[in-house]
Design a protein around this motif. Structure first.
Motif, PDB file in Angstrom:
ATOM      1  N   SER A   5       0.850  -1.191   0.000  1.00  0.00           N
ATOM      2  CA  SER A   5       0.000   0.000   0.000  1.00  0.00           C
ATOM      3  C   SER A   5       0.886   1.241   0.000  1.00  0.00           C
ATOM      4  N   SER A   6       0.817   1.995  -1.099  1.00  0.00           N
ATOM      5  CA  SER A   6       1.757   3.126  -1.215  1.00  0.00           C
ATOM      6  C   SER A   6       1.198   4.286  -2.025  1.00  0.00           C
ATOM      7  N   LEU A   7      -0.082   4.264  -2.328  1.00  0.00           N
ATOM      8  CA  LEU A   7      -0.640   5.219  -3.285  1.00  0.00           C
ATOM      9  C   LEU A   7      -0.318   6.665  -2.932  1.00  0.00           C
ATOM     10  N   GLN A   8      -0.432   7.003  -1.673  1.00  0.00           N
ATOM     11  CA  GLN A   8      -0.243   8.386  -1.228  1.00  0.00           C
ATOM     12  C   GLN A   8       1.230   8.766  -1.115  1.00  0.00           C
ATOM     13  N   LEU A   9       2.125   7.778  -1.147  1.00  0.00           N
ATOM     14  CA  LEU A   9       3.525   8.012  -0.784  1.00  0.00           C
ATOM     15  C   LEU A   9       4.503   7.869  -1.944  1.00  0.00           C
ATOM     16  N   GLY A  10       4.015   7.531  -3.114  1.00  0.00           N
ATOM     17  CA  GLY A  10       4.918   7.251  -4.227  1.00  0.00           C
ATOM     18  C   GLY A  10       5.824   8.397  -4.596  1.00  0.00           C
ATOM     19  N   LEU A  11       5.272   9.609  -4.671  1.00  0.00           N
ATOM     20  CA  LEU A  11       6.076  10.756  -5.078  1.00  0.00           C
ATOM     21  C   LEU A  11       7.198  11.040  -4.080  1.00  0.00           C
ATOM     22  N   PRO A  12       6.919  11.209  -2.789  1.00  0.00           N
ATOM     23  CA  PRO A  12       8.043  11.452  -1.872  1.00  0.00           C
ATOM     24  C   PRO A  12       9.002  10.271  -1.763  1.00  0.00           C
ATOM     25  N   ALA A  13       8.491   9.046  -1.845  1.00  0.00           N
ATOM     26  CA  ALA A  13       9.388   7.886  -1.767  1.00  0.00           C
ATOM     27  C   ALA A  13      10.384   7.897  -2.926  1.00  0.00           C
ATOM     28  N   TYR A  68       6.031   1.589   4.457  1.00  0.00           N
ATOM     29  CA  TYR A  68       6.789   2.833   4.668  1.00  0.00           C
ATOM     30  C   TYR A  68       6.609   3.409   6.069  1.00  0.00           C
ATOM     31  N   ALA A  69       5.883   2.726   6.929  1.00  0.00           N
ATOM     32  CA  ALA A  69       5.638   3.236   8.291  1.00  0.00           C
ATOM     33  C   ALA A  69       6.949   3.565   8.991  1.00  0.00           C
ATOM     34  N   GLY A  70       7.027   4.781   9.541  1.00  0.00           N
ATOM     35  CA  GLY A  70       8.198   5.206  10.293  1.00  0.00           C
ATOM     36  C   GLY A  70       9.345   5.730   9.453  1.00  0.00           C
ATOM     37  N   LYS A  71       9.232   5.652   8.143  1.00  0.00           N
ATOM     38  CA  LYS A  71      10.316   6.143   7.286  1.00  0.00           C
ATOM     39  C   LYS A  71      10.238   7.657   7.146  1.00  0.00           C
ATOM     40  N   THR A  72      11.389   8.292   7.098  1.00  0.00           N
ATOM     41  CA  THR A  72      11.453   9.732   6.855  1.00  0.00           C
ATOM     42  C   THR A  72      11.667   9.952   5.364  1.00  0.00           C
ATOM     43  N   LEU A  73      10.740  10.678   4.753  1.00  0.00           N
ATOM     44  CA  LEU A  73      10.771  10.922   3.310  1.00  0.00           C
ATOM     45  C   LEU A  73      10.904  12.404   3.026  1.00  0.00           C
ATOM     46  N   GLN A  74      11.409  12.698   1.850  1.00  0.00           N
ATOM     47  CA  GLN A  74      11.641  14.078   1.431  1.00  0.00           C
ATOM     48  C   GLN A  74      10.616  14.443   0.361  1.00  0.00           C
ATOM     49  N   GLY A  75      10.046  15.618   0.510  1.00  0.00           N
ATOM     50  CA  GLY A  75       9.064  16.085  -0.460  1.00  0.00           C
ATOM     51  C   GLY A  75       7.663  16.032   0.104  1.00  0.00           C
ATOM     52  N   VAL A  76       7.108  17.203   0.412  1.00  0.00           N
ATOM     53  CA  VAL A  76       5.760  17.293   0.962  1.00  0.00           C
ATOM     54  C   VAL A  76       4.832  17.864  -0.104  1.00  0.00           C
ATOM     55  N   VAL A  77       3.762  17.138  -0.399  1.00  0.00           N
ATOM     56  CA  VAL A  77       2.769  17.630  -1.364  1.00  0.00           C
ATOM     57  C   VAL A  77       1.897  18.668  -0.669  1.00  0.00           C
ATOM     58  N   VAL A 103       1.696  20.532  -6.224  1.00  0.00           N
ATOM     59  CA  VAL A 103       2.620  21.535  -5.687  1.00  0.00           C
ATOM     60  C   VAL A 103       3.448  20.843  -4.617  1.00  0.00           C
ATOM     61  N   LEU A 104       4.765  20.827  -4.813  1.00  0.00           N
ATOM     62  CA  LEU A 104       5.661  20.045  -3.957  1.00  0.00           C
ATOM     63  C   LEU A 104       6.680  20.946  -3.275  1.00  0.00           C
ATOM     64  N   ALA A 105       6.829  20.749  -1.961  1.00  0.00           N
ATOM     65  CA  ALA A 105       7.932  21.367  -1.222  1.00  0.00           C
ATOM     66  C   ALA A 105       9.057  20.331  -1.189  1.00  0.00           C
ATOM     67  N   PRO A 106      10.009  20.392  -2.121  1.00  0.00           N
ATOM     68  CA  PRO A 106      10.928  19.265  -2.322  1.00  0.00           C
ATOM     69  C   PRO A 106      11.968  19.083  -1.224  1.00  0.00           C
ATOM     70  N   ASP A 107      12.202  20.119  -0.429  1.00  0.00           N
ATOM     71  CA  ASP A 107      13.247  20.041   0.596  1.00  0.00           C
ATOM     72  C   ASP A 107      12.702  19.693   1.980  1.00  0.00           C
ATOM     73  N   GLU A 108      11.389  19.708   2.125  1.00  0.00           N
ATOM     74  CA  GLU A 108      10.788  19.384   3.420  1.00  0.00           C
ATOM     75  C   GLU A 108      10.747  17.874   3.620  1.00  0.00           C
ATOM     76  N   THR A 109      10.865  17.456   4.874  1.00  0.00           N
ATOM     77  CA  THR A 109      10.788  16.033   5.187  1.00  0.00           C
ATOM     78  C   THR A 109       9.595  15.762   6.106  1.00  0.00           C
ATOM     79  N   PHE A 110       9.171  14.509   6.127  1.00  0.00           N
ATOM     80  CA  PHE A 110       8.129  14.080   7.059  1.00  0.00           C
ATOM     81  C   PHE A 110       8.350  12.605   7.365  1.00  0.00           C
ATOM     82  N   THR A 111       7.843  12.168   8.490  1.00  0.00           N
ATOM     83  CA  THR A 111       7.923  10.763   8.875  1.00  0.00           C
ATOM     84  C   THR A 111       6.555  10.124   8.670  1.00  0.00           C
ATOM     85  N   VAL A 112       6.533   8.997   7.985  1.00  0.00           N
ATOM     86  CA  VAL A 112       5.270   8.356   7.609  1.00  0.00           C
ATOM     87  C   VAL A 112       4.569   7.801   8.844  1.00  0.00           C
ATOM     88  N   ASP A 113       3.383   8.323   9.077  1.00  0.00           N
ATOM     89  CA  ASP A 113       2.500   7.840  10.127  1.00  0.00           C
ATOM     90  C   ASP A 113       1.310   7.175   9.438  1.00  0.00           C
TER      91      ASP A 113
END
Length: 447
Positions: A334-342, A410-419, A387-397
């Motif tokens: 399951s990754s539909l929402q996370l493909g771009l930042p991943a 991807y649970a708990g992974k820190t990814l770069q790029g916030v939509v 619209v992407l903030a490419p330098d921002e990071t977030f941790t997958v909850d």
């Protein structure tokens, strides 16, 4: 611009266009891109301006490999939840796979059932693949005329009894039928004989599961598929390539003029077998996530164009089906929402640009499906944007994901790029995790 009623102007210092990334003003009229002009362009009278500053304006992503499972297995996923997750992840167009729903999309009647269910729930534009199974060769042309984008088949068991695999004779018959009307076959390519001869062990060890889905199964299936395509002059697409060993074969076929395209997926490009804990079946998919050296070779195949596009193969299920036993757990990521930042996180680390990511995740999938109004920021296309903030990071909850069951590798992974926001035909459909009412349209091939 005389005579054109421009209602909206989107500005950014970084707009990814087919000519490169530049500061620009994108003029939108009647849901379409009217023009891409210099950033300082005078705003037409009465137009609303949205200025995104240094956030990057991308074309909306096109995901041609999504299992929505609706109707029939809506507890696994559904059009409402899947398309909300897509919108939150910067995807503006998705194509639904023909299986895991009940009924499967193997007749025109079944397609109409699925369209009726999807129509009021779609937050993004949604189209449908048809299915090719042993009993429905006669249904393929009518399905194509009804607007499906092509036909999916399996060469090994699909995991659901209502969607059986094709043997080589059945594959040839279906491919010949589809080639006869200029259609596209998309194929889950794992050879059943290689799978049957691989060691099969139940239990929690990922290494045992990996051994049960060897690279040879993919390689042999792809080799046979290319031979059939060559003989029939058929157009084929290899789904979710996992084995990098098949890349030279695919490259040679392309060079020869065989009409073959290939996709891979975020999980193969960002996750590795070495990191999968025993019992962590949220990582289970078929074909499987392989070793890091294999992943390096897949990235090389992306870089040189052997792999055409990157799509999710979002294949969710209910939590109870992800038992700790790799042999019996449902296979799907399951990754539909996370493909771009991943993908952006790993692409950036490997020296790739957002222009590359756009090509893999928007332009190429749109071309694969013949979606001529999607996939690029240029005049005449639909005004679909992320619209992407490419330098921002977030941790997958997982609790913050919109798909129905919050299970993800991807649970708990820190990814770069916030939509930051997603736009469909000039209307903002998602912003900072808040979704608008459904505005997606049902798409049909060549319509």
């Amino acid at each position: 611009m005389s005579g054109v009623d421009v209602k909206l102007v989107l500005r950014s210092t970084r707009v990814v266009t087919p000519e490169g990334t530049r500061a620009a003003a994108v003029l939108v009229a009647d849901g379409a891109i009217e023009a891409v002009l210099p950033y300082e362009t005078e705003v037409p009278a009465g137009a609303r301006v949205e200025d995104f500053g240094d956030d990057v304006l991308l074309p909306g992503l096109v995901d041609t490999h999504v299992h929505v499972n609706d109707p029939g297995r809506t507890e696994w996923e559904g059009f409402w939840t899947a398309t909300r997750a897509a919108a939150a992840g910067g995807i503006t167009t998705l194509l639904d796979m023909p299986l895991n729903s009940l009924p499967p999309t193997t007749t025109v009647e079944n397609l109409r059932v699925k369209q009726q269910v999807a129509a009021p729930k779609a937050h993004v534009d949604t189209g449908f693949w048809g299915g090719a199974i042993p009993s429905n060769t006669k249904d393929l042309r009518p399905l194509s005329e009804a607007g499906v984008f092509g036909f999916k088949c399996f060469l090994s068991p699909s995991g659901v009894e209502e969607f059986p695999e094709l043997d080589q004779e059945q594959l040839a018959r279906s491919m010949a039928e589809v080639a006869g009307f200029g259609g596209l076959m998309i194929v889950h390519a794992e050879d059943p004989h290689h799978l049957a001869s691989a060691p099969q062990k139940s239990g929690e060890k990922y290494a045992d599961f990996l051994a049960s889905r060897p690279r040879d199964a993919e390689n042999a299936a792809i080799e046979g598929l290319i031979a059939q395509a060559r003989r029939l002059n058929a157009r084929i697409h290899v789904l979710h390539l996992s084995s990098s060993d098949a890349l030279p074969l695919i490259a040679a076929a392309k060079a020869e003029g065989v009409r073959v395209t290939v996709e891979s997926c975020p999980h193969f490009l960002t996750l590795t077998a070495e990191e999968v804990p025993d019992g962590a079946t949220e990582f289970k998919c078929c074909p499987p996530i392989r070793e890091s050296a294999n992943q390096d070779a897949l990235w090389a195949g992306l870089a040189d164009g052997t792999i055409d596009c990157v799509v999710s193969d979002h294949s969710p299920c209910t939590t109870d089906l992800k038992t700790p036993d790799f042999a019996s757990a449902w296979g799907g990521i399951s990754s539909l929402q996370l493909g771009l930042p991943a993908i952006w996180t790993e692409a950036r680390r490997r020296g790739h640009s957002l222009e590359d990511v756009v090509r893999w995740m928007s332009t190429a999938p749109a071309e694969l499906a013949g979606l001529s109004r999607k996939g690029a920021i240029e005049a005449g296309r639909d005004a679909d944007f992320a619209v992407l903030a490419p330098d921002e990071t977030f941790t997958v909850d997982p609790a913050g994901l919109f798909h129905r069951n919050q299970v993800t590798a991807y649970a708990g992974k820190t990814l770069q790029g916030v939509v930051r926001s997603t736009w469909l035909r000039g209307t903002r459909i998602a912003a900072d995790g808040v979704l608008a009412e459904p505005a997606g349209r049902l798409l049909e091939r060549n319509r």
